[in-house]
Each structure stands twice: as C-alpha cells, then as structure tokens.
Design an enzyme around this catalytic site. Structure first.
Site, mmCIF file in Angstrom:
data_model
loop_
_atom_site.group_PDB
_atom_site.id
_atom_site.type_symbol
_atom_site.label_atom_id
_atom_site.label_comp_id
_atom_site.label_asym_id
_atom_site.label_seq_id
_atom_site.Cartn_x
_atom_site.Cartn_y
_atom_site.Cartn_z
ATOM 1 N N CYS A 106 42.670 45.492 38.153
ATOM 2 C CA CYS A 106 44.129 45.589 38.266
ATOM 3 C C CYS A 106 44.792 44.422 37.530
ATOM 4 C CB CYS A 106 44.538 45.584 39.739
ATOM 5 S SG CYS A 106 46.323 45.825 39.986
ATOM 6 N N ARG A 145 47.177 37.921 40.984
ATOM 7 C CA ARG A 145 46.340 37.216 41.963
ATOM 8 C C ARG A 145 44.860 37.543 41.806
ATOM 9 N NH1 ARG A 145 49.398 39.840 46.880
ATOM 10 N NH2 ARG A 145 49.069 41.568 45.430
ATOM 11 N N HIS A 165 41.476 46.041 44.483
ATOM 12 C CA HIS A 165 41.732 44.923 45.402
ATOM 13 C C HIS A 165 42.627 45.383 46.541
ATOM 14 C CE1 HIS A 165 45.940 43.888 44.167
ATOM 15 N NE2 HIS A 165 45.579 44.608 43.119
HETATM 16 CO CO CO Z 1 46.748 45.957 42.165
#
Ligand code: CO
Length: 208
Positions: A41, A45, A97
């Site tokens: 992704c 983060r 995630h």
């Molecule tokens: Co994501």
C-alpha cells in the site's frame, strides 16, 4: 518534514553510505538483481524497505492504494511482467496492512469520484467472502479480516497473470501474502494455502 530538509538528509545519507563503502553508489549503478517483488500500500506509515530491513537493490517495489492487482491496471501489470520475466524474482509478496484507509473507504456508501472504480475491486473481495465477513460481529475484526482477504485475492490476481503462471509451473516462483500491523510494527505471514485455493479456480484462470 520540509522539502529542503530532504536534500540535507540526502547529503548525510550519501556520506554515511560512502563511509561504509566508497564504491557503494558505483556498485548500485552496475545493475539490480532483486529476488523479491513487493506489492504494498502507498500508505506513508508502511515504509516497505524499512520494515523489512531491506537494502537498495534487494526488493523491487510497487505501491498503490490498498495494494491492489487489478488486471486492467497497466502499471501493476507491467511491474509484475518486468519483475517476473526479466528480473526473474523468486518471490512475489502482496503486503496489506491493518488500518488501511483504502479498505475502509471501500466499505463506505460514498461517491469518491475516480476512486470509485479502484475501490470497487475491494467491494468485490467483500462479495466473494461475504459469508465469512458477515459472520464477524465486531466491526474492527471484520475490517481486519477484509484486509487479509484482500491480500489473498490480490495474490490470486497475481497468479492469474501469464508471467506468474509460467514461473509458477517451472517452480521458480513463490507467492506470499503478508499483513503489516501498524499498531505493533509486526509483519505477519498469512501463510495462505494457494494450492488449496487454486484447486477450485485454476481451471478457469489457466492461461499457460
Ligand atoms: Co493502505
């Protein structure tokens, strides 16, 4: 983080790398032979190389919203083709995630413009696994499970491509489904049993 800081950081990084090996960048310029293709992704983060402890040259990386592998997306299809057929990677990883905003957005009844067709692919994942997901009463757990099932379906999408089917048949490639837990920093191998999943569907998707 401001933009000028980035260039200052870059100078520090160059100095550090050259201190360890004066030929560091010269060696990088000679070429790449990564053994892993990582599809993850775009979330800021989930810093792919950092969380894996990977060095430059070790992982071929593709990131998009919610680590998707739609067969109409020329970008991800080109990345898979190049990584598998030219770089001859040994592993393809799809890494999702928890707390993925893309997955969460796909679950809202909201018109999100150009994101609608992209996120629609996640709604399809929900539909395929509706019975399992609807049975999970806790909303957070259901959302986490959807993240995992999305990884599984994107791995299956990887396996639908001709390049991967060829390498898979020659047993030179393994596909992995992982999830990164932002809350703990832990990387989890979902240990997806592809042989079990594919036994019922591969006759439909077989190209090679
Ligand atoms: Co994501």
């Amino acid at each position: 983080m401001n933009i000028s800081q980035i260039f200052a950081n870059n100078k520090v990084w160059i100095t550090e790398k050259l201190k360890g090996n004066p030929e560091y960048f010269k060696n990088l310029s000679l070429g790449q032979s990564p053994e892993i293709l990582y599809i993850g992704c775009s979330d800021s983060r989930v810093s792919s190389e950092e969380l894996m402890g990977a060095k430059p040259g070790e992982v071929f990386v593709h990131r998009n919203i919610a680590n998707m592998v739609p067969n109409t997306d020329l970008s991800v299809m080109s990345v898979i083709n190049y990584a598998v057929s030219y770089l001859k990677v040994k592993h393809v990883v799809v890494c999702g995630h928890y707390y993925c905003n893309g997955v969460k957005a796909a679950m809202q009844s909201e018109d999100m413009g150009i994101l609608n067709p992209w996120l629609r692919n996640i709604r399809d994942v929900y539909r395929i696994h509706r019975h399992e997901l609807d049975a999970i009463a806790d909303e957070d757990l259901r959302y986490k499970r959807l993240v995992e099932l999305n990884v599984q379906e994107q791995c299956v999408n990887v396996l639908k491509t001709a390049d991967v089917q060829k390498a898979y048949k020659e047993r030179t490639l393994t596909v992995h489904g992982w999830v990164f837990d932002i809350k703990t920093g832990q990387l989890v191998d979902l240990e997806i049993d592809f042989d079990k999943i594919l036994v019922n569907i591969m006759e439909i998707y077989r190209i090679i």
